[in-house]
Write a protein that holds these residues in place. Structure first.
Motif, short mmCIF file in Angstrom:
data_model
loop_
_atom_site.label_atom_id
_atom_site.label_comp_id
_atom_site.label_asym_id
_atom_site.label_seq_id
_atom_site.Cartn_x
_atom_site.Cartn_y
_atom_site.Cartn_z
N CYS A 180 30.93 78.66 -54.73
CA CYS A 180 31.98 78.58 -54.03
C CYS A 180 33.22 78.49 -54.61
CB CYS A 180 31.92 77.95 -52.63
SG CYS A 180 32.80 78.52 -51.47
N ARG A 181 33.75 77.37 -54.30
CA ARG A 181 35.16 76.84 -54.91
C ARG A 181 34.90 77.06 -56.63
NH1 ARG A 181 39.58 73.38 -55.94
NH2 ARG A 181 39.34 72.36 -58.02
N GLY A 182 33.52 76.67 -57.10
CA GLY A 182 33.26 76.84 -58.46
C GLY A 182 33.20 78.36 -59.06
N PHE A 183 32.62 79.14 -58.25
CA PHE A 183 32.79 80.64 -58.55
C PHE A 183 34.19 80.98 -58.69
CE2 PHE A 183 33.51 84.65 -56.27
CZ PHE A 183 32.58 85.55 -56.84
N GLN A 184 34.99 80.43 -57.71
CA GLN A 184 36.42 81.20 -57.76
C GLN A 184 36.95 80.34 -59.13
OE1 GLN A 184 37.50 79.89 -54.06
NE2 GLN A 184 36.73 81.31 -52.82
N LEU A 185 36.82 79.38 -59.39
CA LEU A 185 37.27 78.52 -60.58
C LEU A 185 36.86 79.17 -61.79
CD1 LEU A 185 38.73 75.84 -61.02
CD2 LEU A 185 36.40 74.80 -61.98
N LEU A 186 35.55 79.49 -61.94
CA LEU A 186 35.17 80.46 -62.99
C LEU A 186 35.96 81.64 -63.39
CD1 LEU A 186 32.85 81.05 -65.31
CD2 LEU A 186 31.55 82.14 -63.24
N ASN A 187 36.35 82.53 -62.22
CA ASN A 187 37.10 83.64 -62.33
C ASN A 187 38.72 83.29 -62.78
OD1 ASN A 187 37.18 86.43 -61.80
ND2 ASN A 187 38.98 86.11 -60.47
N VAL B 179 26.35 81.24 -64.33
CA VAL B 179 26.06 82.12 -63.11
C VAL B 179 26.86 81.57 -61.96
CG1 VAL B 179 24.24 82.78 -61.42
CG2 VAL B 179 23.85 82.79 -63.70
N GLY B 180 27.75 82.12 -61.40
CA GLY B 180 28.55 82.06 -60.42
C GLY B 180 28.29 82.67 -59.03
N VAL B 181 27.90 82.05 -57.88
CA VAL B 181 27.80 82.67 -56.48
C VAL B 181 28.97 82.12 -55.37
CG1 VAL B 181 25.47 83.10 -56.78
CG2 VAL B 181 25.88 80.86 -55.88
N LEU B 182 29.40 82.90 -54.59
CA LEU B 182 30.25 82.48 -53.61
C LEU B 182 29.75 81.98 -52.52
CD1 LEU B 182 33.32 82.48 -53.09
CD2 LEU B 182 33.37 84.86 -52.28
#
Length: 241
Positions: free
Chosen positions: A113-120, A209-212
């Motif tokens: 979630c936030r981590g997925f956005q942070l990765l981007n 790996v990132g997921v929202l």
């Protein structure tokens, strides 16, 4: 099974209340901890800090970047939307430093979630600050404090598809922001039925790996099991086994 790999979980840094107390706290929803430990890892809560990043990663075999408050738009060069949360600069800076270094060191990483956005954002991408304005509905977060459900389609040939297959019918969702432009080196891996991006990964890393959505809220622990398995291999290699 061997030693349990140590999996860091980034923590929320904000006031919290328990009993008669209300104090600043470093905390994570316990579902993250249970998910890591059910998958065979040992969870370690990691407060945000720009100092001691390498010392932190020296003791970790994998990292989960957890959900939480919106990322400050200043970090990706955007003006603040009125729907974006107030900035939490300490958490943004600490987690960005940790994520950049984890990727450089090729530490197994699961970004949620936030981590997925942070990765981007760390890879130079930006965010859609209020997804309902783009997709025309509130289906990704219908009620604050509760999870919504929707399906995602997963791109074949990706690490994510190897883990969860071509479709996931009922992901647990609670976000109002999404990805705008995709960061450098990242591959799009999953989409909601409205076309919004729900998965990213870096194929050049051993596991990034990132997921929202929020897999920690699901009975299905395959994403955590995959992270822990990779972390176990990483730990074995570091120890020269």
């Amino acid at each position: 099974m061997g030693e349990r790999p140590i999996i860091g979980i980034t923590s929320y840094a904000q006031p919290a209340r328990w009993g008669a107390w209300e104090l600043k706290a470093a905390l994570v929803p316990y579902d993250y901890v249970e998910s890591v430990e059910r998958a065979g890892g040992r969870a370690l809560v990691v407060p945000p800090s720009v100092d001691g990043v390498d010392e932190t990663l020296d003791v970790l075999d994998g990292v989960v970047f957890s959900g939480g408050i919106d990322i400050d738009p200043d970090t990706y060069g955007a003006d603040r939307d009125e729907m974006t949360d107030p900035a939490q600069a300490h958490r943004d800076a600490g987690e960005m430093a940790l994520l950049r270094r984890a990727l450089e060191r090729d530490v197994p990483t699961l970004a949620i979630c936030r981590g997925f956005q942070l990765l981007n954002v760390v890879r130079g991408g930006d965010l859609d600050q209020h997804l309902p304005d783009t997709v025309g509905h509130e289906g990704h977060r219908e009620v604050l404090g509760a999870f919504s459900e929707h399906a995602v389609e997963v791109k074949s040939g990706t690490r994510l598809s190897e883990i969860i297959g071509a479709r996931h019918d009922a992901v647990q969702s609670s976000h109002h922001q999404g990805v705008g432009s995709v960061g450098e080196g990242l591959v799009e891996t999953a989409w909601a039925e409205d076309g919004s991006l729900e998965g990213l990964e870096d194929p050049e890393r051993r596991f990034a790996v990132g997921v929202l959505w929020h897999p920690e809220m699901e009975e299905d622990k395959r994403l955590f099991e995959a992270l822990v398995a990779e972390a176990r291999r990483y730990r074995s290699e570091r120890k020269g086994n």
